[in-house]
Design an enzyme around this catalytic site. Structure first.
Site, PDB file in Angstrom:
ATOM      1  N   SER A   1       0.601  -0.981   0.052  1.00 18.33           N
ATOM      2  CA  SER A   1       0.242   0.219  -0.156  1.00 18.33           C
ATOM      3  C   SER A   1       0.938   1.305   0.022  1.00 18.33           C
ATOM      4  O   SER A   1       1.632   1.324  -0.688  1.00 18.33           O
ATOM      5  CB  SER A   1      -0.768  -0.045   1.484  1.00 18.33           C
ATOM      6  OG  SER A   1      -2.044   0.217   1.186  1.00 18.33           O
TER       7      SER A   1
ATOM      8  N   LYS B   1       4.159   2.315  -2.208  1.00 18.71           N
ATOM      9  CA  LYS B   1       4.622   4.076  -3.175  1.00 18.71           C
ATOM     10  C   LYS B   1       5.917   3.954  -2.702  1.00 18.71           C
ATOM     11  O   LYS B   1       6.489   4.198  -3.695  1.00 18.71           O
ATOM     12  CB  LYS B   1       3.604   4.038  -2.504  1.00 18.71           C
ATOM     13  CG  LYS B   1       2.191   3.689  -2.796  1.00 18.71           C
ATOM     14  CD  LYS B   1       0.873   5.840  -2.370  1.00 18.71           C
ATOM     15  CE  LYS B   1      -0.066   5.538  -1.826  1.00 18.71           C
ATOM     16  NZ  LYS B   1      -1.404   4.993  -2.675  1.00 18.71           N
TER      17      LYS B   1
ATOM     18  N   TRP C   1     -10.007   0.882  -5.047  1.00 20.24           N
ATOM     19  CA  TRP C   1      -9.347   1.538  -4.518  1.00 20.24           C
ATOM     20  C   TRP C   1      -8.520   1.752  -5.098  1.00 20.24           C
ATOM     21  O   TRP C   1      -7.703   2.852  -5.046  1.00 20.24           O
ATOM     22  CB  TRP C   1      -9.396   1.634  -2.979  1.00 20.24           C
ATOM     23  CG  TRP C   1      -9.096   3.337  -2.201  1.00 20.24           C
ATOM     24  CD1 TRP C   1      -8.237   3.724  -1.536  1.00 20.24           C
ATOM     25  CD2 TRP C   1      -9.873   4.000  -3.018  1.00 20.24           C
ATOM     26  NE1 TRP C   1      -8.058   4.663  -1.108  1.00 20.24           N
ATOM     27  CE2 TRP C   1      -9.662   5.232  -1.717  1.00 20.24           C
ATOM     28  CE3 TRP C   1     -10.791   4.610  -3.544  1.00 20.24           C
ATOM     29  CZ2 TRP C   1      -9.100   6.968  -1.887  1.00 20.24           C
ATOM     30  CZ3 TRP C   1     -11.635   5.940  -3.433  1.00 20.24           C
ATOM     31  CH2 TRP C   1     -10.840   6.954  -3.076  1.00 20.24           C
TER      32      TRP C   1
ATOM     33  N   HIS D   1      -7.911  -5.375   0.030  1.00 19.96           N
ATOM     34  CA  HIS D   1      -6.258  -4.456   0.395  1.00 19.96           C
ATOM     35  C   HIS D   1      -6.073  -5.698   1.438  1.00 19.96           C
ATOM     36  O   HIS D   1      -6.122  -5.234   2.841  1.00 19.96           O
ATOM     37  CB  HIS D   1      -6.894  -3.391   0.794  1.00 19.96           C
ATOM     38  CG  HIS D   1      -6.040  -2.639   0.747  1.00 19.96           C
ATOM     39  ND1 HIS D   1      -5.603  -2.658  -0.507  1.00 19.96           N
ATOM     40  CD2 HIS D   1      -5.340  -1.974   1.965  1.00 19.96           C
ATOM     41  CE1 HIS D   1      -4.027  -1.138  -0.013  1.00 19.96           C
ATOM     42  NE2 HIS D   1      -4.074  -1.441   1.232  1.00 19.96           N
TER      43      HIS D   1
HETATM   44  C1  GCU Z   1      -5.366   5.146   1.773  1.00 23.32           C
HETATM   45  C2  GCU Z   1      -4.426   5.648   0.834  1.00 23.32           C
HETATM   46  C3  GCU Z   1      -3.827   4.811  -0.048  1.00 23.32           C
HETATM   47  C4  GCU Z   1      -3.247   3.953   0.887  1.00 23.32           C
HETATM   48  C5  GCU Z   1      -4.115   2.973   1.780  1.00 23.32           C
HETATM   49  C6  GCU Z   1      -3.090   2.475   2.830  1.00 23.32           C
HETATM   50  O1  GCU Z   1      -6.265   3.672   1.346  1.00 23.32           O
HETATM   51  O2  GCU Z   1      -6.064   6.053   0.158  1.00 23.32           O
HETATM   52  O3  GCU Z   1      -3.146   5.741  -1.136  1.00 23.32           O
HETATM   53  O4  GCU Z   1      -2.090   2.746   0.038  1.00 23.32           O
HETATM   54  O5  GCU Z   1      -4.591   4.257   2.525  1.00 23.32           O
HETATM   55  O6  GCU Z   1      -1.464   2.556   3.042  1.00 23.32           O
HETATM   56  O7  GCU Z   1      -3.199   0.768   3.195  1.00 23.32           O
END
Ligand code: GCU
Length: 444
Positions: free
Chosen positions: A284, A288, A375, A425
């Site tokens: 997540s 990034k 998402w 997720h």
């Molecule tokens: C939120 C956010 C995402 C991110 C995620 C996470 O959903 O919008 O961009 O990747 O958190 O880190 O769990």
């Protein structure tokens, strides 16, 4: 008439609820109202249906800034790669400072064994600046106790402190600020004993070690607490001054990525770790950061993105699931303020995320998605990994072997790998099994 009224009530109700949320975030009435309205407007644009994806054209990986086609590996390495890297630094994640002079320095905090003697545990504290009160990365490292030589190591940041990654009682509790969360055993922003092992399903360390790999991890808040004021106490507070003033300075994602490289500085000097085979991994938001770290630091031998989504592996121009406007609104600290100009204006971006993935070429790259994680735009992640293959191909490697997105439960692997796990997720043992299979193919 009645249904119109119902909709009006819903919209006004939602707006009011959002306004209250805004009020919690900012006590300033004008600011929270502005936030509330922006939230409703941007939320109304969220697309979770493939039919709604607009038509778009990705920026060309293999055309230089002057339009000239890039046709050789040398033109990529000597020219185009640097152009793209600069675009990401200038426009998206910002610039980071040069590595600190104390490169690779660390203090040994603890050494022991874990998992019934199957692993050796080391806890190393890596200062991010010279001053004694500067933030430090508390790196937790496990190596297989039985090994015939240096081993490949997975390095990734964790969300809830090292102690959350397993029930190994020898792990030191994080002493940093953490977001309050009962499920993760955090009270008054501090980790409690109850936080031990609360993320263990995401970190099957014993299993990974049994496969002959090491695992290294540190808490995201060691580098910088994950909230809009985190820059006051994290590494950016002491290191931003080292970035030339004419450069766009880093946000939190840049700070996390930079910290992964600082952890690598230490790992490459650690006996038992194969410096040439450190794999950077992240889930997540930390996926990034892992991708951005791998794009910049070519010492990472391989990169794995799990459900990294918007501004991770997913293509921004699809505007599916989370958008740039959304990520900037909810997590303004992750990027430099200058990135906000692309909120609701994806087509103006000179890059898209397939170009971030291409910066990792020709090193092995794995992108994983989850079927219910709309998402993060699973299809956008697949298409991005697929498009990055153009550069792998130019460098003599096969990118993704398939043009079609695999069904849940299937994986595809060449020099780029991809799978879609059925479910939500998360990062699970299922994902790790595929990462290990891919690593066995490329790294062992
Ligand atoms: C939120 C956010 C995402 C991110 C995620 C996470 O959903 O919008 O961009 O990747 O958190 O880190 O769990």
């Amino acid at each position: 008439m009645r249904s119109i009224l119902r909709w009006v009530i819903r919209i006004v109700g939602a707006g009011f609820a959002i306004y209250l949320v805004g009020l919690m975030i900012s006590p300033d009435l004008r600011e929270s109202t502005r936030f509330g309205f922006a939230f409703v407007r941007i939320a109304a644009q969220v697309k979770l249906d493939e039919q709604e994806v607009p038509s778009y054209r990705l920026p060309d990986l293999l055309a230089g800034a002057d339009g000239r086609p890039i046709t050789t590996a040398e033109e990529w390495r000597e020219g185009r790669r640097g152009e793209i890297l600069s675009l990401f630094r200038d426009q998206v994640y910002g610039h980071a400072p040069e590595p600190p002079p104390e490169y690779g320095h660390f203090e040994e905090r603890e050494t022991g064994t874990a998992f019934s003697g199957a692993a050796v545990r080391r806890q190393l504290s890596i200062p991010l600046a010279e001053d004694s009160d500067a933030p430090a990365l508390e790196l937790l490292l496990y190596l297989p106790a039985e090994r015939s030589g240096p081993v490949p190591v997975f390095l990734g940041i964790n969300f809830w402190g090292n102690q959350s990654t397993s029930l190994d009682s020898g792990v030191r509790l994080s002493e940093r600020w953490l977001p309050n969360d009962r499920e993760h055993g955090v009270r008054d922003h501090r980790a409690t004993e109850a936080s031990r092992g609360t993320s263990q399903s995401r970190w099957p360390i014993e299993f990974i070690v049994s496969r002959g790999y090491g695992v290294a991890t540190f808490y995201r808040g060691d580098a910088e607490p994950d909230h809009p004021e985190g820059h006051r106490t994290g590494v950016r507070a002491i290191r931003t001054k080292d970035i030339p003033t004419d450069k766009t300075p880093w946000g939190t994602l840049g700070a996390w990525a930079w910290s992964l490289s600082r952890a690598l500085d230490t790992l490459v000097t650690t006996p038992g770790v194969d410096a040439e085979r450190v794999i950077v991994i992240g889930h997540s938001r930390l996926g990034k950061a892992a991708l951005w770290a791998a794009a910049q630091d070519e010492r990472f031998a391989m990169a794995i993105s799990n459900d990294s989504g918007c501004m991770g592996a997913a293509l921004s121009r699809r505007r599916f699931g989370e958008t740039i406007a959304f990520v900037n609104m909810l997590f303004p600290h992750w990027f430099p303020p200058a990135f906000d100009v692309y909120s609701e204006d994806e087509d103006a971006l000179p890059i898209d995320q397939h170009m971030l993935l291409a910066l990792i070429a020709p090193r092995p790259l794995y992108v994983a998605s989850a079927s219910e994680d709309l998402w993060a735009d699973p299809r956008g992640e697949f298409l991005s990994a697929h498009a990055a293959g153009e550069v792998y191909h130019l460098l003599g490697e096969e990118g993704l072997p398939d043009d079609e997105m695999p069904a849940p439960g299937e994986d595809v692997m060449a020099r780029i790998g991809y799978h879609l796990r059925a479910g939500k997720h998360d990062i699970t043992q299922y994902d790790w099994e595929r990462f290990l299979k891919f690593a066995d193919q490329h790294i062992r």
